[in-house]
Motif scaffolding. Structure first.
Motif, PDB file in Angstrom:
ATOM      1  N   VAL A  44       0.810  -1.222   0.000  1.00  0.00           N
ATOM      2  CA  VAL A  44       0.000   0.000   0.000  1.00  0.00           C
ATOM      3  C   VAL A  44       0.839   1.266   0.000  1.00  0.00           C
ATOM      4  CG1 VAL A  44      -2.028  -1.068   1.047  1.00  0.00           C
ATOM      5  CG2 VAL A  44      -0.281  -0.064   2.512  1.00  0.00           C
ATOM      6  N   ASN A  45       2.122   1.152   0.252  1.00  0.00           N
ATOM      7  CA  ASN A  45       3.007   2.312   0.257  1.00  0.00           C
ATOM      8  C   ASN A  45       3.926   2.272  -0.949  1.00  0.00           C
ATOM      9  OD1 ASN A  45       2.212   3.571   2.747  1.00  0.00           O
ATOM     10  ND2 ASN A  45       3.157   1.827   3.768  1.00  0.00           N
ATOM     11  N   LEU A  46       4.063   3.414  -1.577  1.00  0.00           N
ATOM     12  CA  LEU A  46       4.914   3.515  -2.759  1.00  0.00           C
ATOM     13  C   LEU A  46       6.340   3.068  -2.460  1.00  0.00           C
ATOM     14  CD1 LEU A  46       4.886   4.351  -5.697  1.00  0.00           C
ATOM     15  CD2 LEU A  46       5.422   6.676  -4.977  1.00  0.00           C
ATOM     16  N   GLU A  47       6.801   3.332  -1.267  1.00  0.00           N
ATOM     17  CA  GLU A  47       8.162   2.961  -0.882  1.00  0.00           C
ATOM     18  C   GLU A  47       8.370   1.452  -0.901  1.00  0.00           C
ATOM     19  OE1 GLU A  47       6.217   5.027   0.973  1.00  0.00           O
ATOM     20  OE2 GLU A  47       7.177   6.933   0.551  1.00  0.00           O
ATOM     21  N   ASP A  48       7.272   0.684  -0.836  1.00  0.00           N
ATOM     22  CA  ASP A  48       7.369  -0.776  -0.828  1.00  0.00           C
ATOM     23  C   ASP A  48       7.368  -1.379  -2.232  1.00  0.00           C
ATOM     24  OD1 ASP A  48       7.401  -0.768   1.963  1.00  0.00           O
ATOM     25  OD2 ASP A  48       5.218  -0.881   2.079  1.00  0.00           O
ATOM     26  N   CYS A  49       7.219  -0.550  -3.242  1.00  0.00           N
ATOM     27  CA  CYS A  49       7.279  -1.023  -4.626  1.00  0.00           C
ATOM     28  C   CYS A  49       8.734  -1.203  -5.015  1.00  0.00           C
ATOM     29  CB  CYS A  49       6.606  -0.030  -5.568  1.00  0.00           C
ATOM     30  SG  CYS A  49       4.833  -0.001  -5.440  1.00  0.00           S
ATOM     31  N   THR A  50       9.074  -2.413  -5.368  1.00  0.00           N
ATOM     32  CA  THR A  50      10.451  -2.738  -5.730  1.00  0.00           C
ATOM     33  C   THR A  50      10.508  -3.175  -7.186  1.00  0.00           C
ATOM     34  OG1 THR A  50      10.184  -5.050  -5.105  1.00  0.00           O
ATOM     35  CG2 THR A  50      10.940  -3.517  -3.370  1.00  0.00           C
ATOM     36  N   ALA A  51      11.700  -3.234  -7.716  1.00  0.00           N
ATOM     37  CA  ALA A  51      11.879  -3.733  -9.081  1.00  0.00           C
ATOM     38  C   ALA A  51      11.367  -5.162  -9.181  1.00  0.00           C
ATOM     39  CB  ALA A  51      13.351  -3.653  -9.482  1.00  0.00           C
ATOM     40  N   SER A  52      11.583  -5.938  -8.150  1.00  0.00           N
ATOM     41  CA  SER A  52      11.108  -7.320  -8.126  1.00  0.00           C
ATOM     42  C   SER A  52       9.586  -7.384  -8.198  1.00  0.00           C
ATOM     43  CB  SER A  52      11.612  -8.009  -6.856  1.00  0.00           C
ATOM     44  OG  SER A  52      11.131  -9.331  -6.789  1.00  0.00           O
ATOM     45  N   LEU A  53       8.907  -6.498  -7.488  1.00  0.00           N
ATOM     46  CA  LEU A  53       7.446  -6.454  -7.521  1.00  0.00           C
ATOM     47  C   LEU A  53       6.958  -6.136  -8.935  1.00  0.00           C
ATOM     48  CD1 LEU A  53       4.701  -6.431  -5.941  1.00  0.00           C
ATOM     49  CD2 LEU A  53       5.025  -3.946  -5.820  1.00  0.00           C
ATOM     50  N   VAL A  54       7.588  -5.180  -9.586  1.00  0.00           N
ATOM     51  CA  VAL A  54       7.189  -4.808 -10.947  1.00  0.00           C
ATOM     52  C   VAL A  54       7.423  -5.980 -11.896  1.00  0.00           C
ATOM     53  CG1 VAL A  54       7.642  -3.255 -12.886  1.00  0.00           C
ATOM     54  CG2 VAL A  54       7.566  -2.353 -10.549  1.00  0.00           C
ATOM     55  N   LYS A  55       8.545  -6.662 -11.763  1.00  0.00           N
ATOM     56  CA  LYS A  55       8.818  -7.833 -12.604  1.00  0.00           C
ATOM     57  C   LYS A  55       7.770  -8.918 -12.369  1.00  0.00           C
ATOM     58  CE  LYS A  55      13.754  -7.004 -12.857  1.00  0.00           C
ATOM     59  NZ  LYS A  55      15.086  -7.422 -12.376  1.00  0.00           N
ATOM     60  N   ASN A  56       7.424  -9.149 -11.108  1.00  0.00           N
ATOM     61  CA  ASN A  56       6.390 -10.140 -10.792  1.00  0.00           C
ATOM     62  C   ASN A  56       5.056  -9.749 -11.420  1.00  0.00           C
ATOM     63  OD1 ASN A  56       8.108 -11.758  -9.315  1.00  0.00           O
ATOM     64  ND2 ASN A  56       7.568 -10.819  -7.363  1.00  0.00           N
ATOM     65  N   TYR A  57       4.746  -8.459 -11.409  1.00  0.00           N
ATOM     66  CA  TYR A  57       3.513  -7.980 -12.025  1.00  0.00           C
ATOM     67  C   TYR A  57       3.520  -8.240 -13.522  1.00  0.00           C
ATOM     68  CZ  TYR A  57       0.149  -4.807 -14.098  1.00  0.00           C
ATOM     69  OH  TYR A  57      -0.860  -4.282 -14.857  1.00  0.00           O
ATOM     70  N   LEU A  58       4.628  -7.955 -14.179  1.00  0.00           N
ATOM     71  CA  LEU A  58       4.713  -8.162 -15.623  1.00  0.00           C
ATOM     72  C   LEU A  58       4.593  -9.644 -15.980  1.00  0.00           C
ATOM     73  CD1 LEU A  58       7.476  -5.542 -16.441  1.00  0.00           C
ATOM     74  CD2 LEU A  58       5.009  -5.352 -16.882  1.00  0.00           C
ATOM     75  N   VAL A  59       5.195 -10.510 -15.175  1.00  0.00           N
ATOM     76  CA  VAL A  59       5.039 -11.955 -15.381  1.00  0.00           C
ATOM     77  C   VAL A  59       3.576 -12.343 -15.180  1.00  0.00           C
ATOM     78  CG1 VAL A  59       5.620 -14.232 -14.438  1.00  0.00           C
ATOM     79  CG2 VAL A  59       7.419 -12.534 -14.817  1.00  0.00           C
ATOM     80  N   HIS A  60       2.945 -11.789 -14.150  1.00  0.00           N
ATOM     81  CA  HIS A  60       1.527 -12.031 -13.876  1.00  0.00           C
ATOM     82  C   HIS A  60       0.675 -11.625 -15.080  1.00  0.00           C
ATOM     83  CE1 HIS A  60      -2.410 -11.691 -11.903  1.00  0.00           C
ATOM     84  NE2 HIS A  60      -2.443 -10.451 -12.338  1.00  0.00           N
ATOM     85  N   CYS A  61       0.980 -10.492 -15.673  1.00  0.00           N
ATOM     86  CA  CYS A  61       0.217 -10.020 -16.837  1.00  0.00           C
ATOM     87  C   CYS A  61       0.334 -11.002 -17.999  1.00  0.00           C
ATOM     88  CB  CYS A  61       0.692  -8.635 -17.278  1.00  0.00           C
ATOM     89  SG  CYS A  61       0.213  -7.325 -16.150  1.00  0.00           S
ATOM     90  N   GLY A  62       1.516 -11.527 -18.212  1.00  0.00           N
ATOM     91  CA  GLY A  62       1.724 -12.468 -19.306  1.00  0.00           C
ATOM     92  C   GLY A  62       1.078 -13.815 -19.056  1.00  0.00           C
ATOM     93  N   LYS A  63       1.229 -14.333 -17.846  1.00  0.00           N
ATOM     94  CA  LYS A  63       0.743 -15.679 -17.549  1.00  0.00           C
ATOM     95  C   LYS A  63      -0.730 -15.696 -17.144  1.00  0.00           C
ATOM     96  CE  LYS A  63       5.067 -17.867 -16.300  1.00  0.00           C
ATOM     97  NZ  LYS A  63       5.800 -18.598 -15.268  1.00  0.00           N
ATOM     98  N   ASN A  64      -1.112 -14.850 -16.204  1.00  0.00           N
ATOM     99  CA  ASN A  64      -2.459 -14.912 -15.640  1.00  0.00           C
ATOM    100  C   ASN A  64      -3.463 -14.063 -16.404  1.00  0.00           C
ATOM    101  OD1 ASN A  64      -0.358 -15.211 -13.317  1.00  0.00           O
ATOM    102  ND2 ASN A  64      -2.142 -16.394 -12.712  1.00  0.00           N
ATOM    103  N   ARG A  65      -3.048 -12.931 -16.895  1.00  0.00           N
ATOM    104  CA  ARG A  65      -3.962 -12.048 -17.622  1.00  0.00           C
ATOM    105  C   ARG A  65      -3.924 -12.338 -19.120  1.00  0.00           C
ATOM    106  NH1 ARG A  65      -6.229  -7.884 -15.114  1.00  0.00           N
ATOM    107  NH2 ARG A  65      -6.299  -6.706 -17.057  1.00  0.00           N
ATOM    108  N   LYS A  66      -3.005 -13.218 -19.518  1.00  0.00           N
ATOM    109  CA  LYS A  66      -2.863 -13.623 -20.920  1.00  0.00           C
ATOM    110  C   LYS A  66      -2.562 -12.448 -21.849  1.00  0.00           C
ATOM    111  CE  LYS A  66      -4.006 -17.854 -19.830  1.00  0.00           C
ATOM    112  NZ  LYS A  66      -2.973 -18.678 -19.312  1.00  0.00           N
ATOM    113  N   ASN A  67      -1.838 -11.451 -21.320  1.00  0.00           N
ATOM    114  CA  ASN A  67      -1.397 -10.338 -22.171  1.00  0.00           C
ATOM    115  C   ASN A  67      -0.302 -10.843 -23.101  1.00  0.00           C
ATOM    116  OD1 ASN A  67      -1.493  -7.842 -19.518  1.00  0.00           O
ATOM    117  ND2 ASN A  67      -3.112  -8.480 -20.867  1.00  0.00           N
ATOM    118  N   ASN A  68      -0.347 -10.400 -24.366  1.00  0.00           N
ATOM    119  CA  ASN A  68       0.726 -10.791 -25.279  1.00  0.00           C
ATOM    120  C   ASN A  68       1.984  -9.989 -24.948  1.00  0.00           C
ATOM    121  OD1 ASN A  68       0.678  -8.300 -26.709  1.00  0.00           O
ATOM    122  ND2 ASN A  68      -0.967  -9.046 -28.013  1.00  0.00           N
TER     123      ASN A  68
END
Length: 76
Positions: A44-68
């Motif tokens: 919930v805090n911007l300070e807790d957003c890490t590069a790893s979190l963003v990478k996990n999100y992008l992987v999530h978008c590809g695998k779970n959201r089926k984004n190309n």
């Protein structure tokens, strides 16, 4: 800083830069998806957003959201 507050700052900055409303809406939709991912992961805090979190999100978008790969790349 709370993520929702950061989203509002982002919107205000893009309006100040005179981007088109459609472009701003597109950016905000992508950021809102990321925000929801953060909430689901109890970030919930911007300070807790890490590069790893963003990478996990992008992987999530590809695998779970089926984004190309082009869509995932645009979210970077």
């Amino acid at each position: 800083m709370l993520l929702k507050f950061a989203l509002n700052e982002f919107r205000n900055d893009r309006e100040y830069r005179n981007l088109s409303p459609r472009t701003i809406t597109s950016y905000l939709a992508a950021l809102e998806e990321f925000h929801q991912f953060c909430v689901q992961n109890e970030i919930v805090n911007l300070e807790d957003c890490t590069a790893s979190l963003v990478k996990n999100y992008l992987v999530h978008c590809g695998k779970n959201r089926k984004n190309n790969s082009t869509t995932v790349h645009c979210k970077q």
